[in-house]
Scaffold this active site. Structure first.
Site, PDB file in Angstrom:
ATOM      1  N   HIS A  23       4.592   6.310  27.938  1.00  0.00           N
ATOM      2  CA  HIS A  23       4.391   6.141  26.503  1.00  0.00           C
ATOM      3  C   HIS A  23       5.207   4.969  25.977  1.00  0.00           C
ATOM      4  O   HIS A  23       6.224   4.586  26.549  1.00  0.00           O
ATOM      5  CB  HIS A  23       4.731   7.424  25.737  1.00  0.00           C
ATOM      6  CG  HIS A  23       6.185   7.817  25.822  1.00  0.00           C
ATOM      7  ND1 HIS A  23       7.164   7.189  25.095  1.00  0.00           N
ATOM      8  CD2 HIS A  23       6.799   8.775  26.547  1.00  0.00           C
ATOM      9  CE1 HIS A  23       8.334   7.747  25.358  1.00  0.00           C
ATOM     10  NE2 HIS A  23       8.141   8.717  26.248  1.00  0.00           N
ATOM     11  N   GLU A 135       7.181  15.039  30.857  1.00  0.00           N
ATOM     12  CA  GLU A 135       8.347  14.669  31.646  1.00  0.00           C
ATOM     13  C   GLU A 135       9.255  15.877  31.889  1.00  0.00           C
ATOM     14  O   GLU A 135       9.756  16.087  32.983  1.00  0.00           O
ATOM     15  CB  GLU A 135       9.125  13.578  30.901  1.00  0.00           C
ATOM     16  CG  GLU A 135      10.339  13.089  31.623  1.00  0.00           C
ATOM     17  CD  GLU A 135      11.022  11.971  30.866  1.00  0.00           C
ATOM     18  OE1 GLU A 135      11.925  11.365  31.439  1.00  0.00           O
ATOM     19  OE2 GLU A 135      10.661  11.693  29.711  1.00  0.00           O
TER      20      GLU A 135
END
Length: 146
Positions: A23, A135
């Site tokens: 991202h 994550e």
């Protein structure tokens, strides 16, 4: 035995290319760079992109388009967090959204306080979210249950 280019375990026409994209800069990255403990703040659990993050999205979108890569992408998989969805939709989403009854926007205008126009779902690969792409799956568990 000498092997030439293109010889492998599977024929190339049966293989898929996988591109991994992290991202763009989120608001949590700004404070996390100053103080690593800020990453554990519940305020940043679903952080949106910063203005720099949106600029990074725009730059990657331009690269993906100018290189012709956008014509080869068959599927985009994102985590369900705001910053990753904004990145995925901003890079791989369709061109500017126009209000048509048969086409829905992938992202509504100003999603996540982005000051961005809506992004169309037409002429883009399917974009799906998958929880296991995050994550950290349980890093905020103790913050949510205290």
């Amino acid at each position: 035995m000498e092997t030439g280019a293109g010889i492998g375990l599977y024929p190339l026409h049966r293989c898929k290319n996988i591109y991994l994209v992290r991202h763009a800069q989120g608001i949590h990255n700004v404070d996390g760079d100053k103080n690593y403990k800020a990453y554990m703040s519940h305020d940043y659990f679903d952080a949106e992109l910063t203005q720099l993050g949106w600029q990074q999205v725009d730059n990657l979108r331009k690269h993906v388009r100018s290189s012709g890569l956008h014509k080869k992408i068959e599927l985009v998989i994102s985590s369900p967090l705001m910053r990753t969805m904004q990145t995925a939709v901003g890079v791989f989403g369709g061109d500017g959204y126009t209000d048509m009854s048969d086409v829905l926007p992938l992202m509504v205008a100003n999603a996540g306080n982005s000051n961005r126009a809506a992004i169309s779902s037409s002429n883009c690969p399917p974009i799906i979210t998958e929880e296991s792409c995050r994550e950290h799956l349980v890093c905020h568990f103790s913050l949510l249950h205290t």
